[in-house]
Design an enzyme around this catalytic site. Structure first.
Site, short mmCIF file in Angstrom:
data_model
loop_
_atom_site.label_atom_id
_atom_site.label_comp_id
_atom_site.label_asym_id
_atom_site.label_seq_id
_atom_site.Cartn_x
_atom_site.Cartn_y
_atom_site.Cartn_z
N SER A 83 63.35 -57.39 -17.04
CA SER A 83 64.58 -56.94 -17.66
C SER A 83 64.46 -55.61 -18.39
CB SER A 83 65.06 -58.01 -18.65
OG SER A 83 64.17 -58.16 -19.72
N LYS A 127 64.46 -51.02 -26.71
CA LYS A 127 65.25 -51.89 -25.83
C LYS A 127 66.45 -52.45 -26.61
CE LYS A 127 64.56 -55.88 -22.71
NZ LYS A 127 63.60 -56.91 -22.23
N SER A 172 59.06 -59.39 -18.02
CA SER A 172 59.99 -58.27 -18.21
C SER A 172 59.40 -56.99 -18.77
CB SER A 172 61.14 -58.70 -19.10
OG SER A 172 62.08 -59.39 -18.34
N1 GLN Z 1 62.81 -62.14 -14.59
C1 GLN Z 1 62.58 -63.22 -15.51
C2 GLN Z 1 63.89 -63.90 -15.85
O1 GLN Z 1 64.87 -63.49 -15.36
C3 GLN Z 1 61.86 -62.73 -16.73
C4 GLN Z 1 62.73 -62.08 -17.69
C5 GLN Z 1 62.02 -61.67 -18.95
O2 GLN Z 1 60.79 -61.63 -19.01
N2 GLN Z 1 62.81 -61.43 -19.97
O3 GLN Z 1 63.92 -64.83 -16.58
#
Ligand code: GLN
Length: 456
Positions: free
Chosen positions: A132, A52, A156
């Site tokens: 994400s 990532k 995410s």
């Molecule tokens: N969707 C969540 C956010 O936008 C989680 C994102 C994540 O786990 N990095 O904060």
């Protein structure tokens, strides 16, 4: 490695890989071949994976999918990616994601979104791979790599895994070092593997974990041999079904999937019990105060001086204009929204009303889990997401809270620092994958993986 590189070349439409490193990959693959020939092959020797874009990789662009980090070439390797390289893994390149890991659809990425390789049976709408870690999910599901790293601050790893039908585990907070991973919300962020199945997740998680003096929150506990714990035997385990996760308006196919999962675990010899986690409904609001608060502080470092992008300045502009113009150009809309919310909830007048209150709620959520574990519950079964993958653009520019609701089943786990795993659990009516989530006791990822095996 060659097969994966070829697959990546043919998969530009997925926009999963945002920086490809074929030369480095082939060189490492050859080195891995040599090690195998010498009979000295560590656990992941020669296995081609994706990383990532949130992980700093030495000499390879690491932009957290943000324009503000454009051209940033770290001079160091994150502990987790170094651990993987030490275990013999071959990095094929960097994977798309939401900007600074803020999002649930990959649409906040400065590179444009990654695309889900799945389609609904009845139409050709391009779907989100989730976020994400959407690039990681898309790449693993489309066989562009054997596995990928993800990070999980509020879901995410687990939500994108569920959206593409793969396995993703967020370990206990502190299991993986956060050193060299671009920080979003430091008290919630954890790295974890996204893989084809539970066995791969066990092997890769073991390779990723280490106690690290460079991250004071990383644990000193020894790293277990997770794969050796995959006996498939879950007889006598107690699995809790939390009633608060049965949300109003939950689609019946999610409900049916959940019931089927519980039956599979029961058939494998586990005891299924109803449990209550009473503070669940406060998790999402608490998360969306705490995560932006920490983000606003972490992102203060992007000032146009130390990293990446700096705005072009006009005659007479001073340091304030440089900060303002750089941050206005470099950060996307969602990141700016988080910085503003975070700054607001931390400000002198509102700190007690929002940030401090959210921290108290967090303690109560953690205690809910401690109470059920104290009653003998070994793991908790829930759906991973409230729906299957949605169409790209469907939620964009809508009320941002609609997007935040996607995280309703996952954020509790980060707030409590627990391990959580999403496993594929079937298809919906339109032929899209759906996932189930298992939440485990702290530091018992081995047990959690073994329970998840019973759902495969
Ligand atoms: N969707 C969540 C956010 O936008 C989680 C994102 C994540 O786990 N990095 O904060």
């Amino acid at each position: 490695t060659e097969a994966c590189l070829k697959a990546i070349e043919g998969a530009d439409a997925l926009n999963a890989f945002v920086h490809k490193t074929p030369e480095i990959a082939l060189e490492r693959a050859r080195a891995a071949d040599a090690r195998i020939a010498q009979g000295d092959a560590p656990a992941m020797c020669g296995l081609p994976i994706g990383i990532k874009d949130l992980f700093c990789t030495k000499g390879v662009p690491s932009q957290a999918a943000s324009n503000i980090l454009k051209g940033f070439l770290p001079e160091y390797e994150s502990t987790v990616s170094q651990n993987l390289l030490d275990a013999g893994a071959v990095m094929l390149g960097k994977l798309n994601m939401d900007e600074f890991a803020m999002g649930s659809s990959n649409e906040t990425s400065a590179y444009g979104n990654a695309v889900n390789p799945w389609r609904r049976g009845n139409d050709d709408t391009a779907l989100t791979p989730g976020g994400s870690s959407g690039g990681s999910a898309s790449a693993v599901a489309a066989d562009l790599c054997l596995a990928a790293t993800g990070t999980d601050t509020g879901g995410s790893i687990r939500q994108p895994a569920a959206f593409v039908g793969i396995t993703g585990i967020k370990p206990t907070y502190g299991r993986c070092s956060r050193w060299g991973i671009v920080a979003f919300a430091s008290s919630l962020d954890q790295a974890g593997p996204m893989t084809k199945d539970v066995r791969d997740a066990a092997i890769m998680l073991e390779a990723m974990c280490s106690s690290d003096p460079k991250d004071s929150t990383s644990t000193d506990l020894p790293v277990p041999n997770f794969e050796a714990m995959l006996t498939g035997d879950i007889r006598g385990k107690t699995i809790g079904i939390p009633k608060e996760y049965r949300m109003d308006g939950m689609p019946d196919e999610i409900e049916a999937l959940w019931t089927r999962g519980a039956e599979m675990l029961k058939d494998a010899g586990a005891k299924i019990v109803d449990i209550s986690l009473p503070h669940t409904k406060y998790a999402l609001p608490a998360y969306y105060v705490i995560a932006p608060a920490e983000a606003s502080s972490n992102l203060a470092r992007y000032d146009g001086v130390r990293y990446g992008h700096r705005a072009k300045l006009a005659q007479g502009d001073g340091i304030t204009e440089m900060y303002e113009k750089t941050r206005a150009e470099g950060f996307g809309k969602e990141v700016q929204r988080r910085v503003m919310v975070g700054t607001y909830v931390l400000s002198a007048g509102f700190y007690d009303a929002y940030y401090n209150r959210a921290r108290k709620v967090r303690t109560l959520i953690k205690k809910d889990f401690e109470d059920v574990f104290a009653q003998g519950v070994d793991a908790i079964l829930t759906p991973a997401t409230p729906s299957a993958a949605f169409g790209l653009g469907e939620m964009q520019d809508a009320d941002p809270v609609q997007m935040y609701l996607n995280d309703v089943f996952t954020v509790t786990v980060n707030l409590a620092g627990l391990p959580g795993i999403a496993v594929p659990a079937g298809l919906d009516r339109q032929g899209l994958p759906l996932g189930l989530q298992l939440i485990g006791r702290p530091w018992e990822e081995g047990d959690l993986l073994n329970t998840a095996l019973a759902l495969e």
